[in-house]
Design a protein around this motif. Structure first.
Motif, PDB file in Angstrom:
ATOM      1  N   PRO A  46       0.829  -1.204   0.000  1.00  0.00           N
ATOM      2  CA  PRO A  46       0.000   0.000   0.000  1.00  0.00           C
ATOM      3  C   PRO A  46       0.859   1.247   0.000  1.00  0.00           C
ATOM      4  O   PRO A  46       1.931   1.219   0.626  1.00  0.00           O
ATOM      5  CB  PRO A  46      -0.787  -0.122   1.298  1.00  0.00           C
ATOM      6  N   PRO A  47       0.472   2.328  -0.647  1.00  0.00           N
ATOM      7  CA  PRO A  47      -0.704   2.475  -1.495  1.00  0.00           C
ATOM      8  C   PRO A  47      -0.374   2.309  -2.972  1.00  0.00           C
ATOM      9  O   PRO A  47      -0.904   3.031  -3.806  1.00  0.00           O
ATOM     10  CB  PRO A  47      -1.122   3.903  -1.202  1.00  0.00           C
ATOM     11  N   GLN A  48       0.540   1.385  -3.264  1.00  0.00           N
ATOM     12  CA  GLN A  48       0.904   1.152  -4.661  1.00  0.00           C
ATOM     13  C   GLN A  48      -0.234   0.424  -5.360  1.00  0.00           C
ATOM     14  O   GLN A  48      -0.742  -0.559  -4.824  1.00  0.00           O
ATOM     15  CB  GLN A  48       2.125   0.250  -4.674  1.00  0.00           C
ATOM     16  N   ARG A  49      -0.590   0.869  -6.543  1.00  0.00           N
ATOM     17  CA  ARG A  49      -1.668   0.185  -7.257  1.00  0.00           C
ATOM     18  C   ARG A  49      -1.197  -1.171  -7.746  1.00  0.00           C
ATOM     19  O   ARG A  49      -0.017  -1.365  -8.015  1.00  0.00           O
ATOM     20  CB  ARG A  49      -2.085   1.017  -8.464  1.00  0.00           C
TER      21      ARG A  49
END
Lengths: 237, 870
Positions: A46-49
């Motif tokens: 998070p918060p990587q897509r």
């Protein structure tokens, strides 16, 4: 006896197939990489897509471990543009363009393996699983949409406009007739299948007695195409 | 002055709805009613009013300029009459509508009149040339009221369906700025209750009556609801008016009472119960203490000394600010830069507000003989400044404010009157912090989470720290009595700071997320009078820059480590990552009158300065929006033009250079040009595929700041601006014409876009490679970093190889460029030159292949030589 189920896929089966589509999520929890049957899954940070299959996304969403990013075509703007196209133009709106084929590999791309529903999908075309994916996302993650009610309304409008077109196509479905079904989605095919096959069957039944009578005549007279043609002409009169 | 008498009604018209308007100079008062004439009263005279005959009957609206007035009648005509003559010059018909006119409004310069009728469209007609008409078409139902703001730039339209439409009138074609749905009540077109928008005289807010019989204030800065006047009217509000200086509000309703409110505190000051009939229109005299109103019985009241003597100090106040919870422009100026003048004028001792002269003529003669009572025909000529429109020309003591004085000039009278050069400085800001939006405010946004605060009725605040990864960290929410206005967030803790308030000095508060002992949060006070301009938090240090131009560095446990004065001042902002601290301040003034920003990067642990007082490269008229370190530890800035830049070679003194990494104006999602949105920068980091992406929040519309709760983070791949977005948009659009035939089309146009793509890959990976190799050479590299570096090496060579293939395909004559591409190859794994040779061979470029081989051999030789030397 015939199978208790109608021919083709039932809606739950189509929805099940649709769950293989990739969607983009914003994880809210760290998750180690997974070795899945469908391929390895990268670790979630998070918060990587991340793009993961829909079934996993729905699972994580239900456990409140992720937020789903709706694909760009599920925004009110692009849906209303597509709806406008559907209502004004006689054909179905075109499906998303296929990416150029990767040269050298034998891997063939088809809808479940195309990123048609991730955050970087095209905004101006409905992918194959648009209806089932849209309604599943609206059911599971309405708070991740900007304006879920508007999207719901537009999806319903689109569905009705396109179903009406499909039914209209049936009018030409006599022997030798055909409907161009480019851009029709999976659920729509499933829904229309029973109706269209019913219509074709019915038409065949109506034409059956005439057909048989003709065959009878053919047998009596001995088959000859030219005569047959003449007979038809007589019938017409 | 005489004892206040109850106002005497004057029969202006036959019984029926009657309306009035003051001319802007306050000399004339025009009434219109059911009769077929209008009456022009002269202020301060008890004589019979002037009748303007030959008007339409059943007038429902009137607006007045200084020498003409405009009426709107039920028969759908809008007429313009001259004020002076009794026949009104016959009356020009300005507009003819098919349905009854409900309201007319005159722009402050008297040039435009807005007409509301039962038609859906509002027409704005030029008063001199009726051919010039602007049409406002966004309404769904008919319109009840229209009102121009004080500068005439915006027009508010109140619709019967309970919606307000605010249009911008600046441009040739009016544009809908905002639609507000939940303010006014649904009404019938003929209803007596009012839904009129009352612009506050300061121009940044308006108030409307609501369905709950309240007066709700809304700011045009953030379109948020601010304070409410909780009126005790027992029926719907029928009319209301701000006093000319905005300090008082008067409301009236069907319950036959008039209430006078203090705008600042929203308290009831006085209530008049002696009203005989429902008042339909109300207007303050522009300068005097007179409130005039007309009722539905045809009577006009000119209520002199409406504000009782004990409250008259309210009327003498200068222009007051609208009642906000928090001024939306506070924190970060809405204007990009502020004048030095504004900042300093209250500080310099010789520039305090001028007191009234003792024993001046005004003092001796008393209030009723003040200058502004005299009806001077033309005030501008005699040099006297009279604050007759409440715009703040005087400071309430009959003297001019200091605004007209130059900033730092001497008082010499002989100065030439050339325009004074005023340097503009950059305002301080906290990276990631937004100004107040309603009662909410974001203090900081990072990749980890965000910190926000909510003001609770102005007495205390609720601060909240929310994490995106809410399993690893626990969200925090606490009641805050200090009013923290800045915050910074890292994996270890949260840092807050608050400004000095009265005798309480400014304070810093650090709150670790988790520790293995009991949580050890600490607070430190700054010396009295010093306020915090920006704070930053890294893994090991707390950095505070203050108004006294000090940079204070503490350890994570509150131990002060360094205090020094920043060279570039006033301070703008700061950022920190591990041992590195970046501070930005205002430097010398550059050619365009704004001061250049200077940054300093230093390593606190080793106590060495990496870059000293170097320039933050910003084009003219651009301001800094944010400064932050990426997750790899490289400094990035984001400017108000929407360009993201990184600092290359920043660890070597004098070598630093700003490189644009992304221009959000060139994003492909903006290609159509229809979208109006801005991007609130958060961070730069690697995404799941190892690509560097820019994390930001998309803010829709003309708003520049995200509100709480903030939108989801969006990711955009970095893209060094090489080609414009329009090119890309065309390439994407054209093949869409028929998706069935794109195969053939692609082969025709692909090489160009492919080439652009590879060029982009090449330059981006080279920049990232430089950045990463610098980092590795200055720190102990991790295996990940080493892996990334070799991946980037391969990426550079791969894009060059693909460019080479395109060049070979293009023809024999491109051989020179092809060879240049090969010389650029890094050949880190030793195979790339062989591959390049093979590519040349495949396209039968034998010459090229020989040259490549030659080059490969030469490289090999030089490598061996180097090894020999070692």
């Amino acid at each position: 006896m015939a199978l208790p189920l109608p021919p083709g896929l039932t809606p739950p089966e189509i929805a099940f197939i649709c769950e293989m589509e990739l969607v983009t999520i914003i994880p809210r929890q760290r998750l180690e990489g997974l070795e899945l049957l469908g391929g390895p899954l990268k670790p979630l940070n998070p918060p990587q897509r991340a793009s993961i299959p829909l079934w996993l996304a729905l699972l994580l969403k239900r456990q409140r471990r992720a937020n789903i990013v709706p694909p760009p075509w599920l925004s009110p703007d692009s849906l209303s543009a597509i709806l406008k196209y559907e209502t004004e133009i006689d054909a179905f709106s075109p499906p998303p363009r296929l990416p150029p084929l990767p040269s050298g590999t034998s891997l063939v791309f088809s809808p479940p393996f195309l990123p048609g529903s991730t955050a970087d999908a095209t905004a101006d075309a409905l992918p194959y699983h648009w209806l089932e994916l849209g309604s599943m996302l609206l059911e599971a993650a309405p708070e991740d949409f900007d304006d879920a009610n508007e999207v719901r309304k537009l999806l319903r409008g689109l569905r009705e406009a396109r179903m009406a077109k499909l039914r209209q196509g049936v009018e030409v479905l006599d022997a030798g007739g055909g409907v161009k079904m480019n851009g029709v989605g999976g659920m729509e095919v499933g829904e229309a299948r029973t109706f269209i096959t019913g219509v074709v069957d019915g038409l065949r039944k109506i034409g059956k007695s005439r057909e048989e009578a003709r065959k009878e005549r053919d047998r009596e007279n001995g088959y000859s195409p030219s005569q047959d043609f003449d007979d038809d002409e007589m019938d017409m009169r | 002055m005489a004892f206040p008498q109850p106002p005497r009604g004057r029969y202006a018209h036959a019984p029926g709805p009657t309306f009035l308007a003051y001319s802007p100079n306050g000399q004339k008062l025009v009434t219109a009613g059911v009769d077929n004439f209008c009456r022009v009263f002269t202020t301060g005279s008890d004589d019979e009013p002037l009748n303007v005959d030959d008007c339409q009957e059943n007038n429902l609206a009137v607006a007045a300029g200084n020498d003409f007035f405009i009426t709107g009648a039920e028969d759908g005509t809008v007429n313009k009459y001259a004020m002076a003559t009794s026949d009104g010059d016959g009356g020009d018909i300005l507009w003819r509508s098919t349905l009854p006119i409900r309201d007319v409004a005159l722009s402050p310069d008297g040039a435009w009149v807005a007409v509301a009728s039962d038609e859906l469209v509002v027409h704005v007609i030029h008063t001199k040339d009726i051919q010039m008409v602007k049409r406002l078409r966004d309404q769904n139902r008919s319109v009840r009221h229209v009102s121009f703001n004080k500068s005439g730039t915006q027009l508010a339209v109140s619709c019967v369906d309970g919606s307000l439409y605010i249009y911008s009138m600046d441009s040739e074609e009016p544009e809908l700025v905002q639609k507000v749905d939940d303010m006014i009540k649904r009404t019938e077109p003929e209803a007596e209750s009012s839904a009129r928008v009352l612009w506050h005289p300061d121009g940044t807010a308006f108030a409307t009556p609501t369905g709950l019989r309240e007066m709700q204030v809304m700011s045009t800065g953030d379109w948020a609801k601010h304070k409410t006047f909780k009126t005790e009217h027992r029926a719907d509000i029928t009319a209301a008016a701000w006093s000319p200086n905005g300090a008082l509000l008067v409301t009236t309703s069907n319950d036959l009472s008039i209430c006078l409110w203090d705008a600042k505190t929203q308290k009831l000051l006085k209530k008049y119960d002696d009203v005989k009939a429902t008042i339909l229109a109300m207007a303050w005299h522009p300068t005097q203490n007179i409130l005039s109103y007309t009722n539905n019985e045809g009577l006009l009241y000119m209520h002199t000394n409406f504000v009782p003597p004990e409250l008259q100090h309210f009327l003498r106040l200068p222009l007051q600010a609208a009642p906000y919870f928090h001024n939306p422009s506070e924190g970060r100026g809405n204007s990009p830069t502020t004048n030095l003048v504004n900042g300093l004028k209250h500080v310099l001792p010789e520039r305090r507000a001028r007191a009234g002269s003792a024993d001046s003529l005004d003092d001796l003669l008393g209030d009723e003989f003040r200058d502004d009572d005299l009806d001077m025909p033309d005030e501008a000529d005699d040099g006297f400044v009279i604050d007759d429109d409440g715009a703040g020309y005087t400071n309430g003591l009959g003297k001019r404010t200091n605004g007209h004085l130059g900033p730092l000039e001497s008082m010499s009278k002989r100065r030439p009157t050339a325009p004074v050069f005023q340097p503009q400085i950059h305002e301080p800001f906290q990276p990631g912090g937004t100004p107040w939006r309603g009662n909410r405010r974001l203090l900081c946004c990072t990749l980890l989470g965000y910190v926000s605060t909510i003001s609770q009725e102005g007495t205390h605040y609720t601060a909240e720290v929310r994490f995106y990864n809410d399993r690893e960290y626990t969200n925090v929410r606490f009641t805050d009595v200090f009013g923290y206005d800045k915050a910074a967030l890292t994996e270890h803790g949260t840092l807050f700071s608050c400004q000095p308030k009265g005798s309480i000095p400014a304070m810093i508060y650090y709150r670790p997320h988790e520790t293995w002992t009991t949580r050890a949060d600490w607070r430190t006070n700054l010396p009295a009078g010093e306020s915090v301009t920006a704070i930053a938090l890294s893994h090991s240090y707390v950095v505070v820059t203050t108004s006294a131009n000090y940079v204070r560095i503490y350890s994570l446990f509150g131990l002060p480590l360094r205090v020094f004065r920043q060279k570039a001042s006033p301070v703008v902002t700061c950022a920190a990552w591990r041992d590195y601290v970046l501070t930005i301040g205002n430097g010398p003034v550059s050619g365009d009158g704004t001061s250049q920003l200077l940054y300093t990067i230093e390593n606190v642990k080793r106590d060495e300065i990496c870059q000293s007082e170097d320039i933050v490269a910003l084009p003219p008229n651009t301001t800094l929006t944010s400064v932050f370190f990426s997750s790899d530890g490289d400094p990035y800035i984001y400017d108000s033009d929407g360009v993201l830049l990184t600092l290359l070679h920043w660890r070597t003194n004098g070598q630093a250079r700003w490189v644009p990494m992304l221009d959000t104006k060139c994003l492909s999602r903006r290609a159509g040009g229809g979208k109006q949105e801005s991007y609130w920068p958060v961070s730069v980091s690697q995404d799941a595929n190892g690509k560097h992406v820019f994390h930001c929040m998309i803010v829709k519309g003309s708003e520049k700041y995200p509100t709480h709760p903030p939108p989801m983070l969006s990711e955009f791949a970095l893209e060094i601006p090489l080609s414009s977005a329009i090119d890309k948009g065309r390439q994407e659009k054209e093949p869409d014409v028929d998706p069935m035939f794109d195969e053939e089309e692609e082969s025709g146009k692909k090489p160009e876009s492919k080439q652009q793509q590879h060029e982009q890959d090449y330059i981006l990976s080279s920049v990232l490679h430089t950045q990463l190799s610098e980092t590795i050479s200055h720190t102990r590299p991790t295996t990940y970093q080493k892996q990334d570096l070799s991946n980037l090496d391969v990426q550079i060579d791969r894009s060059l190889l693909q460019l080479l293939a395109l060049e070979c395909l293009a023809g024999e004559d491109r051989g020179m460029k092809a060879l240049e591409l090969v010389t650029l190859m890094r050949n880190s794994n030793g195979k790339m030159l062989d591959l390049a040779g093979k590519v040349a061979e495949r396209y039968n470029r034998d010459m090229l292949r020989d040259k490549i081989q030659e080059l490969a051999e030469r490289r090999l030789m030089s490598n061996e030589e180097e090894e020999d030397e070692l």
